[in-house]
Motif scaffolding. Structure first.
Motif, PDB file in Angstrom:
ATOM      1  N   PHE A   1       0.706  -0.973   0.268  1.00  0.00           N
ATOM      2  CA  PHE A   1      -0.212   0.431  -0.065  1.00  0.00           C
ATOM      3  C   PHE A   1       0.600   1.476  -0.100  1.00  0.00           C
ATOM      4  O   PHE A   1       1.995   1.222   0.655  1.00  0.00           O
ATOM      5  CB  PHE A   1      -1.097  -0.483   1.292  1.00  0.00           C
ATOM      6  CG  PHE A   1      -1.846  -1.365   1.143  1.00  0.00           C
ATOM      7  CD1 PHE A   1      -2.841  -1.119  -0.025  1.00  0.00           C
ATOM      8  CD2 PHE A   1      -1.753  -2.113   2.354  1.00  0.00           C
ATOM      9  CE1 PHE A   1      -3.891  -2.347  -0.097  1.00  0.00           C
ATOM     10  CE2 PHE A   1      -2.526  -3.203   1.788  1.00  0.00           C
ATOM     11  CZ  PHE A   1      -3.817  -3.100   1.054  1.00  0.00           C
ATOM     12  N   PRO A   2       0.466   2.302  -0.735  1.00  0.00           N
ATOM     13  CA  PRO A   2       0.615   3.509  -0.245  1.00  0.00           C
ATOM     14  C   PRO A   2       1.139   4.036   0.563  1.00  0.00           C
ATOM     15  O   PRO A   2       0.419   3.827   1.632  1.00  0.00           O
ATOM     16  CB  PRO A   2       0.101   4.590  -0.528  1.00  0.00           C
ATOM     17  CG  PRO A   2      -1.334   4.171  -1.703  1.00  0.00           C
ATOM     18  CD  PRO A   2      -1.069   2.648  -0.390  1.00  0.00           C
ATOM     19  N   ILE A   3       2.534   4.313   1.123  1.00  0.00           N
ATOM     20  CA  ILE A   3       3.393   5.003   2.415  1.00  0.00           C
ATOM     21  C   ILE A   3       2.849   6.444   2.386  1.00  0.00           C
ATOM     22  O   ILE A   3       2.283   7.051   3.038  1.00  0.00           O
ATOM     23  CB  ILE A   3       5.014   4.689   2.761  1.00  0.00           C
ATOM     24  CG1 ILE A   3       4.681   3.683   2.432  1.00  0.00           C
ATOM     25  CG2 ILE A   3       5.579   5.813   3.476  1.00  0.00           C
ATOM     26  CD1 ILE A   3       7.027   2.934   2.360  1.00  0.00           C
ATOM     27  N   THR A   4       2.776   7.276   1.265  1.00  0.00           N
ATOM     28  CA  THR A   4       2.429   8.678   0.981  1.00  0.00           C
ATOM     29  C   THR A   4       0.726   8.799   0.814  1.00  0.00           C
ATOM     30  O   THR A   4       0.993   7.756  -0.126  1.00  0.00           O
ATOM     31  CB  THR A   4       3.502   9.409   0.774  1.00  0.00           C
ATOM     32  OG1 THR A   4       4.444   9.403   1.480  1.00  0.00           O
ATOM     33  CG2 THR A   4       3.321  11.010   0.408  1.00  0.00           C
ATOM     34  N   ARG A   5       0.400   9.084   1.370  1.00  0.00           N
ATOM     35  CA  ARG A   5      -0.973   9.249   1.035  1.00  0.00           C
ATOM     36  C   ARG A   5      -1.261  11.049   0.614  1.00  0.00           C
ATOM     37  O   ARG A   5      -1.900  11.114   2.000  1.00  0.00           O
ATOM     38  CB  ARG A   5      -2.348   8.649   1.714  1.00  0.00           C
ATOM     39  CG  ARG A   5      -2.342   7.240   1.498  1.00  0.00           C
ATOM     40  CD  ARG A   5      -3.214   5.981   2.521  1.00  0.00           C
ATOM     41  NE  ARG A   5      -2.887   5.132   2.411  1.00  0.00           N
ATOM     42  CZ  ARG A   5      -3.258   4.119   2.000  1.00  0.00           C
ATOM     43  NH1 ARG A   5      -4.237   3.976   0.862  1.00  0.00           N
ATOM     44  NH2 ARG A   5      -2.990   3.253   1.950  1.00  0.00           N
ATOM     45  N   MET A   6      -1.808  10.890  -0.112  1.00  0.00           N
ATOM     46  CA  MET A   6      -1.558  12.969  -0.260  1.00  0.00           C
ATOM     47  C   MET A   6      -3.406  12.931   0.141  1.00  0.00           C
ATOM     48  O   MET A   6      -3.568  14.340   0.501  1.00  0.00           O
ATOM     49  CB  MET A   6      -1.440  12.831  -2.009  1.00  0.00           C
ATOM     50  CG  MET A   6      -0.048  13.112  -2.470  1.00  0.00           C
ATOM     51  SD  MET A   6       1.045  13.992  -1.597  1.00  0.00           S
ATOM     52  CE  MET A   6       0.468  15.551  -2.194  1.00  0.00           C
ATOM     53  N   ARG A   7      -3.821  12.232   0.260  1.00  0.00           N
ATOM     54  CA  ARG A   7      -5.532  12.274   0.027  1.00  0.00           C
ATOM     55  C   ARG A   7      -5.828  12.858   2.263  1.00  0.00           C
ATOM     56  O   ARG A   7      -6.421  12.807   1.923  1.00  0.00           O
ATOM     57  CB  ARG A   7      -5.958  11.207   0.134  1.00  0.00           C
ATOM     58  CG  ARG A   7      -6.449  10.835  -0.920  1.00  0.00           C
ATOM     59  CD  ARG A   7      -7.026   9.834  -1.861  1.00  0.00           C
ATOM     60  NE  ARG A   7      -8.898   9.396  -1.241  1.00  0.00           N
ATOM     61  CZ  ARG A   7      -9.365   8.171  -1.552  1.00  0.00           C
ATOM     62  NH1 ARG A   7      -8.685   7.396  -2.599  1.00  0.00           N
ATOM     63  NH2 ARG A   7     -10.257   8.716  -1.134  1.00  0.00           N
ATOM     64  N   ARG A   8      -4.606  12.580   2.077  1.00  0.00           N
ATOM     65  CA  ARG A   8      -5.084  13.250   3.996  1.00  0.00           C
ATOM     66  C   ARG A   8      -4.682  14.730   4.649  1.00  0.00           C
ATOM     67  O   ARG A   8      -5.738  14.677   5.334  1.00  0.00           O
ATOM     68  CB  ARG A   8      -3.734  12.483   4.886  1.00  0.00           C
ATOM     69  CG  ARG A   8      -3.496  10.369   4.855  1.00  0.00           C
ATOM     70  CD  ARG A   8      -2.494  10.331   5.904  1.00  0.00           C
ATOM     71  NE  ARG A   8      -0.893  10.208   5.777  1.00  0.00           N
ATOM     72  CZ  ARG A   8      -1.072   9.173   5.012  1.00  0.00           C
ATOM     73  NH1 ARG A   8      -1.006   7.482   4.994  1.00  0.00           N
ATOM     74  NH2 ARG A   8       0.630   9.441   4.414  1.00  0.00           N
ATOM     75  N   LEU A   9      -3.974  15.078   3.051  1.00  0.00           N
ATOM     76  CA  LEU A   9      -4.163  16.126   3.287  1.00  0.00           C
ATOM     77  C   LEU A   9      -5.183  17.273   2.836  1.00  0.00           C
ATOM     78  O   LEU A   9      -5.198  18.510   3.024  1.00  0.00           O
ATOM     79  CB  LEU A   9      -2.619  17.071   2.850  1.00  0.00           C
ATOM     80  CG  LEU A   9      -1.672  16.447   3.301  1.00  0.00           C
ATOM     81  CD1 LEU A   9      -0.171  17.078   2.728  1.00  0.00           C
ATOM     82  CD2 LEU A   9      -1.218  17.400   4.868  1.00  0.00           C
ATOM     83  N   ARG A  10      -6.517  16.273   2.515  1.00  0.00           N
ATOM     84  CA  ARG A  10      -7.444  16.664   1.270  1.00  0.00           C
ATOM     85  C   ARG A  10      -8.628  16.309   2.721  1.00  0.00           C
ATOM     86  O   ARG A  10      -9.909  17.025   1.796  1.00  0.00           O
ATOM     87  CB  ARG A  10      -7.446  16.439   0.420  1.00  0.00           C
ATOM     88  CG  ARG A  10      -6.497  16.865  -0.715  1.00  0.00           C
ATOM     89  CD  ARG A  10      -5.870  15.796  -2.036  1.00  0.00           C
ATOM     90  NE  ARG A  10      -4.896  15.910  -2.624  1.00  0.00           N
ATOM     91  CZ  ARG A  10      -3.757  16.097  -3.508  1.00  0.00           C
ATOM     92  NH1 ARG A  10      -4.579  14.874  -3.939  1.00  0.00           N
ATOM     93  NH2 ARG A  10      -2.965  16.246  -3.975  1.00  0.00           N
ATOM     94  N   ARG A  11      -8.824  16.296   3.777  1.00  0.00           N
ATOM     95  CA  ARG A  11      -9.713  16.004   4.089  1.00  0.00           C
ATOM     96  C   ARG A  11     -10.304  17.406   4.853  1.00  0.00           C
ATOM     97  O   ARG A  11      -9.226  18.357   4.466  1.00  0.00           O
ATOM     98  CB  ARG A  11      -9.085  15.352   5.826  1.00  0.00           C
ATOM     99  CG  ARG A  11      -9.720  14.016   5.426  1.00  0.00           C
ATOM    100  CD  ARG A  11      -9.056  13.648   7.252  1.00  0.00           C
ATOM    101  NE  ARG A  11      -9.869  13.774   7.953  1.00  0.00           N
ATOM    102  CZ  ARG A  11      -9.601  13.859   8.785  1.00  0.00           C
ATOM    103  NH1 ARG A  11      -8.244  13.689   9.541  1.00  0.00           N
ATOM    104  NH2 ARG A  11     -10.826  14.195  10.344  1.00  0.00           N
ATOM    105  N   THR A  12     -11.223  17.830   4.712  1.00  0.00           N
ATOM    106  CA  THR A  12     -12.332  19.040   4.795  1.00  0.00           C
ATOM    107  C   THR A  12     -11.635  19.645   5.225  1.00  0.00           C
ATOM    108  O   THR A  12     -10.817  21.260   5.353  1.00  0.00           O
ATOM    109  CB  THR A  12     -13.708  18.881   5.110  1.00  0.00           C
ATOM    110  OG1 THR A  12     -13.622  17.909   4.101  1.00  0.00           O
ATOM    111  CG2 THR A  12     -14.741  20.533   4.892  1.00  0.00           C
TER     112      THR A  12
END
Ligand code: PBG
Ligand code: ZN
Length: 337
Positions: free
Chosen positions: A4-15
């Motif tokens: 699985f990806p270690i870096t998930r850009m989506r973590r920073l995209r939470r509202t």
């Protein structure tokens, strides 16, 4: 090793996280509002190709600017439509000319509004070009060549008359060679060393100025502006123009039409002089037309302005200034949620 990806850009995209990492902001102080004043009218008239924009009579100048100041707008860019035009743009430096009168009215009504004057001849010449023409033979050839150095003298006279009226910043838009240098020394000589110069340094020859030419009655009767405005194909040339203006003492550098020149905005940040992006009349008209038809949502306006900030613009001249400033009431940073 995990698949699985270690870096998930989506973590920073939470509202709730997004606002913490927003890199670019638009503040109401970033906006410069263009305004058209017409010496020949007594009531406002709508500009057909720029829905929502008007030409105003001098008598309304104080009230309009007062209203803009009250919603947070700090700077305006003035254009004048004069009663008289001639081949050498005499009415552009008349001490009772349209821009000079409007500047005095505004400074009386709202002394702290930063008054920027567009400084060009095309609204004041009967042929509609941005300076004094070389000769009538050019006319016959259907080409427009400006007499650069004669036009510089004209620009100096206009600059001094705008400064005398109370302008804080003059913005030479004619793309003459050496205009910043000659204007700087003329202003200094006359005691206006505090008046800033905002140079239209990367002004591309563009069809996107079409609606403006209706608005300011500054269309040309023959030829085109390609002899003095920059070719849209040339990035290095735009850099060089800007570098020259910087060396000649410009206090601000401008790029237009902004939306199609993010590369230039980004490039010329190198000079460490505030960069001004001008979202021009054609960009306004395109966005308005699409929004009116429901083809685009009005959020596109913010998107267009934020992307200019992302490119590196310090300030944005936009016909949306009033609308955007109103939407920011109470909060100076744009809320992207
Ligand atoms: C005057 C001037 C123009 C614009 C700003 N100053 C027109 C032109 O150069 O043809 C264009 C602004 C706009 O389209 O919003 N030279
Ligand atoms: Zn012009």
């Amino acid at each position: 090793m995990s698949m699985f990806p270690i870096t998930r850009m989506r973590r920073l995209r939470r509202t709730i996280i997004r606002p913490l990492v927003q890199e670019t902001h638009l503040r109401v102080d970033d906006l410069i509002c263009p305004l058209f004043f017409d010496e020949t009218i007594t009531a406002p008239i709508l500009i057909p190709s720029m829905p929502g924009q008007h030409r105003y009579p001098v008598s309304m100048a104080g009230d309009i600017v007062h209203n803009l100041f009250s919603i947070g707008i700090r700077a305006i860019l003035l254009f004048g439509i004069p009663k008289h035009k001639d081949s050498v743009g005499t009415s552009a430096y008349d001490e009772n000319g349209i821009v000079q009168r409007v500047v005095r009215e505004i400074k009386k009504a709202v002394p702290n509004m930063v008054v920027i004057t567009d400084l060009c001849a095309c609204e004041y010449t009967d042929h509609g070009h941005c300076g004094i023409l070389e000769s009538e033979s050019a006319h016959a050839m259907n080409a427009a060549e400006l007499d650069n150095d004669k036009s510089l003298i004209l620009m100096e006279k206009i600059a001094i008359s705008h400064a005398q009226a109370g302008a804080d910043i003059v913005a030479p838009s004619s793309m003459l060679d050496g205009v910043v240098r000659s204007m700087r020394s003329a202003l200094d000589r006359e005691g206006y060393s505090k008046v800033c110069i905002m140079a239209y340094s990367s002004k591309f020859a563009s069809t996107l100025y079409g609606p403006f030419r209706d608005a300011a009655d500054s269309g040309y009767s023959y030829g085109d502006r390609k002899g003095y405005q920059a070719p849209i194909t040339n990035r290095r040339e735009a850099y060089r123009e800007s570098e020259l203006d910087a060396l000649e003492g410009a206090d601000f550098l401008m790029v237009k039409p902004a939306g199609w020149a993010g590369d230039i905005v980004s490039d010329i940040c190198a000079f460490n002089i505030p960069v001004v992006a001008y979202q021009v009349s054609g960009e306004y008209a395109m966005i308005m037309a699409a929004c009116e038809r429901g083809w685009l949502q009005r959020e596109v306006i913010m998107e267009s302005l934020l992307s200019l900030k992302r490119a590196g613009a310090s300030l944005i001249i936009t016909y949306f200034a009033e609308e955007v400033a109103k939407s920011m009431t109470g909060c100076s940073d744009y809320d992207t949620n």
